[in-house]
Design a protein around this motif. Structure first.
Motif, mmCIF file in Angstrom:
data_model
loop_
_atom_site.group_PDB
_atom_site.id
_atom_site.type_symbol
_atom_site.label_atom_id
_atom_site.label_comp_id
_atom_site.label_asym_id
_atom_site.label_seq_id
_atom_site.Cartn_x
_atom_site.Cartn_y
_atom_site.Cartn_z
ATOM 1 N N ARG A 189 0.834 -1.208 0.000
ATOM 2 C CA ARG A 189 0.000 0.000 0.000
ATOM 3 C C ARG A 189 0.865 1.253 0.000
ATOM 4 N N SER A 190 0.597 2.157 -0.926
ATOM 5 C CA SER A 190 1.322 3.417 -0.992
ATOM 6 C C SER A 190 0.853 4.364 0.112
ATOM 7 N N VAL A 191 1.782 5.178 0.604
ATOM 8 C CA VAL A 191 1.422 6.222 1.567
ATOM 9 C C VAL A 191 1.546 7.606 0.939
ATOM 10 N N VAL A 192 1.702 7.651 -0.389
ATOM 11 C CA VAL A 192 1.876 8.915 -1.107
ATOM 12 C C VAL A 192 0.607 9.252 -1.878
ATOM 13 N N ASN A 197 2.951 14.800 -4.722
ATOM 14 C CA ASN A 197 3.545 15.957 -4.053
ATOM 15 C C ASN A 197 3.658 15.795 -2.543
ATOM 16 N N ASN A 198 2.766 15.026 -1.970
ATOM 17 C CA ASN A 198 2.701 14.904 -0.522
ATOM 18 C C ASN A 198 2.303 13.479 -0.149
ATOM 19 N N VAL A 199 2.351 13.195 1.146
ATOM 20 C CA VAL A 199 1.839 11.911 1.602
ATOM 21 C C VAL A 199 0.315 11.945 1.558
ATOM 22 N N ASP A 200 -0.273 10.769 1.590
ATOM 23 C CA ASP A 200 -1.727 10.644 1.561
ATOM 24 C C ASP A 200 -2.257 10.853 2.974
ATOM 25 N N PRO A 201 -3.010 11.922 3.225
ATOM 26 C CA PRO A 201 -3.489 12.190 4.587
ATOM 27 C C PRO A 201 -4.458 11.136 5.098
ATOM 28 N N ALA A 202 -5.049 10.363 4.194
ATOM 29 C CA ALA A 202 -5.955 9.299 4.628
ATOM 30 C C ALA A 202 -5.194 8.100 5.181
ATOM 31 N N VAL A 203 -3.886 8.029 4.912
ATOM 32 C CA VAL A 203 -3.069 6.904 5.366
ATOM 33 C C VAL A 203 -2.060 7.342 6.421
ATOM 34 N N TRP A 204 -1.405 8.455 6.173
ATOM 35 C CA TRP A 204 -0.298 8.893 7.035
ATOM 36 C C TRP A 204 -0.801 9.282 8.421
ATOM 37 N N ASN A 205 -0.041 8.909 9.430
ATOM 38 C CA ASN A 205 -0.321 9.307 10.807
ATOM 39 C C ASN A 205 1.008 9.375 11.548
ATOM 40 N N ASN A 227 10.425 7.707 -0.952
ATOM 41 C CA ASN A 227 9.824 8.565 -1.965
ATOM 42 C C ASN A 227 10.048 10.043 -1.605
ATOM 43 N N PRO A 228 10.288 10.911 -2.593
ATOM 44 C CA PRO A 228 10.509 12.325 -2.286
ATOM 45 C C PRO A 228 9.388 12.960 -1.464
ATOM 46 N N ALA A 229 8.140 12.570 -1.704
ATOM 47 C CA ALA A 229 7.031 13.133 -0.925
ATOM 48 C C ALA A 229 7.122 12.728 0.536
ATOM 49 N N ILE A 230 7.640 11.541 0.799
ATOM 50 C CA ILE A 230 7.817 11.096 2.184
ATOM 51 C C ILE A 230 8.945 11.881 2.836
ATOM 52 N N TYR A 289 14.400 19.719 -6.012
ATOM 53 C CA TYR A 289 14.641 19.268 -7.385
ATOM 54 C C TYR A 289 13.702 18.129 -7.767
ATOM 55 N N TRP A 290 13.396 17.236 -6.838
ATOM 56 C CA TRP A 290 12.586 16.069 -7.149
ATOM 57 C C TRP A 290 11.159 16.426 -7.550
ATOM 58 N N PHE A 291 10.755 17.642 -7.293
ATOM 59 C CA PHE A 291 9.394 18.068 -7.633
ATOM 60 C C PHE A 291 9.367 18.984 -8.856
ATOM 61 N N THR A 292 10.513 19.171 -9.515
ATOM 62 C CA THR A 292 10.568 19.923 -10.763
ATOM 63 C C THR A 292 10.228 19.004 -11.929
ATOM 64 N N LYS A 293 10.025 19.599 -13.089
ATOM 65 C CA LYS A 293 9.739 18.813 -14.292
ATOM 66 C C LYS A 293 10.879 17.858 -14.590
ATOM 67 N N GLU A 294 12.120 18.345 -14.437
ATOM 68 C CA GLU A 294 13.273 17.499 -14.731
ATOM 69 C C GLU A 294 13.387 16.357 -13.728
ATOM 70 N N GLY A 295 13.081 16.663 -12.471
ATOM 71 C CA GLY A 295 13.160 15.638 -11.446
ATOM 72 C C GLY A 295 12.089 14.578 -11.579
ATOM 73 N N ARG A 296 10.907 14.995 -11.975
ATOM 74 C CA ARG A 296 9.794 14.051 -12.122
ATOM 75 C C ARG A 296 9.907 13.223 -13.402
#
Length: 326
Positions: A189-192, A197-205, A227-230, A289-296
């Motif tokens: 199960r992913s937590v992103v 861009n961010n973690v999943d608020p329905a999963v993360w605690n 993961n960069p979002a984590i 950088y991981w959230f730029t076009k080049e990073g993604r």
């Protein structure tokens, strides 16, 4: 047919329980529902992996390192040696993480990738045993370590070759023992969040931050890949003591598991350490950088030819040819 109203009544009756206890019970019930409602889909996961593996092996030259090491089912009988680099090497004297421990369960047993150095096995067992008190989870679900003699894998990882890498799922171990079929087919199960861009608020605690920090403080750890979002979320939640963040390194994927890598221990003269992470918490421009076009969307690299046994460390040829341990 699954009796959903029955489970709804159970959930309503859990209100007196603590938040953590409720989450663990909900997760166990959800796991049962997933197993019942998606069994036909799950059964296809292990079968598709086996078919892909067979197709890849058939297309490889006979002296391809991943073909040689990928078809060895048992370790050798020699003393432990981690040989070469994390992504170009092998291991002699590997040991297997038991499929079940009081605070862990090994996933994907059909892959036969629960092998590693004695150092790695001991570190995973210590980590798992610390999880109930440190994080509040019953234990860990352990993913791939390495092959019986390490080396390149037919499918999947580029590293995990010298017995010092392991994947840990970011799902609490359920309150029951999973069957072999469930372990081979249950989806992680992913937590992103879906936008990445961010973690999943329905999963993360809060327990997730405790988990990642506990792992990052392991004394044997060289780095852990997330993961960069984590990493972004951990940067937000970390307090004044942020040195542990230095070893938490962003990398593609790793949204449903994290990857731990241990340092080469003293005395392992054939083991080649990776350069340590740079100073700092890694929460600034290098993370952005991981959230730029080049990073993604990095430019894809052309496929490389499979590594041949002649290109591996010389000791690995002897490791591959050695008789199996009894």
């Amino acid at each position: 047919m699954v009796n959903l109203p029955k489970y709804h009544r159970i959930f309503r009756e859990m209100s007196p329980l603590t938040g953590m206890a409720r989450r663990l019970i909900l997760w166990t019930a959800a796991l049962l529902l997933l197993s019942l409602a998606q069994s036909s889909q799950a059964e296809n996961l292990a079968a598709s992996e086996a078919a892909k593996r067979a197709a890849v092996i058939a297309a490889l030259p006979s002296d391809a390192a991943k073909r040689v090491f990928g078809q060895i089912a048992r370790p050798d009988a020699g003393p432990w040696r981690s040989i070469g680099e994390y992504a170009k090497g092998c291991i002699a004297g590997a040991v297997q993480l038991p499929a079940d421990g009081p605070t862990w369960q090994v996933m994907r047993p059909a892959r036969n990738r629960a092998w590693g150095s004695p150092l790695l096995i001991a570190a995973i067992e210590r980590l798992a045993n610390s999880i109930p008190a440190a994080v509040g989870w019953p234990g860990l679900l352990v993913g791939d370590l390495g092959q019986p003699r390490g080396g390149p894998m037919v499918t999947g990882h580029a590293s995990h070759q010298i017995g010092l890498d392991a994947d840990i799922w970011v799902m609490p171990m359920p309150g029951r023992r999973l069957s072999t079929e469930e372990r081979d087919n249950l989806a992680a199960r992913s937590v992103v969040a879906t936008n990445g861009n961010n973690v999943d608020p329905a999963v993360w605690n809060p327990s997730y931050r405790k988990l990642y920090e506990t792992v990052a403080r392991m004394p044997e750890l060289a780095r852990m890949f997330v993961n960069p979002a984590i990493k972004r979320q951990l940067c937000r939640e970390a307090g004044a003591d942020r040195d542990w963040l230095r070893k938490v390194r962003p990398w593609f994927g790793h949204d449903d598991h994290f990857h731990i890598r241990l340092t080469c221990p003293p005395g392992q003269k054939s083991c080649e350490n990776q350069a340590p992470p740079p100073p700092g918490d890694g929460c600034g421009a290098e993370l952005d950088y991981w959230f730029t076009k080049e990073g993604r969307h990095p430019k894809p690299s052309p496929p490389s030819a499979p590594l041949l046994m002649s290109q591996m460390p010389a000791e690995c040829t002897a490791v591959a040819a050695a008789p199996p341990a009894p």
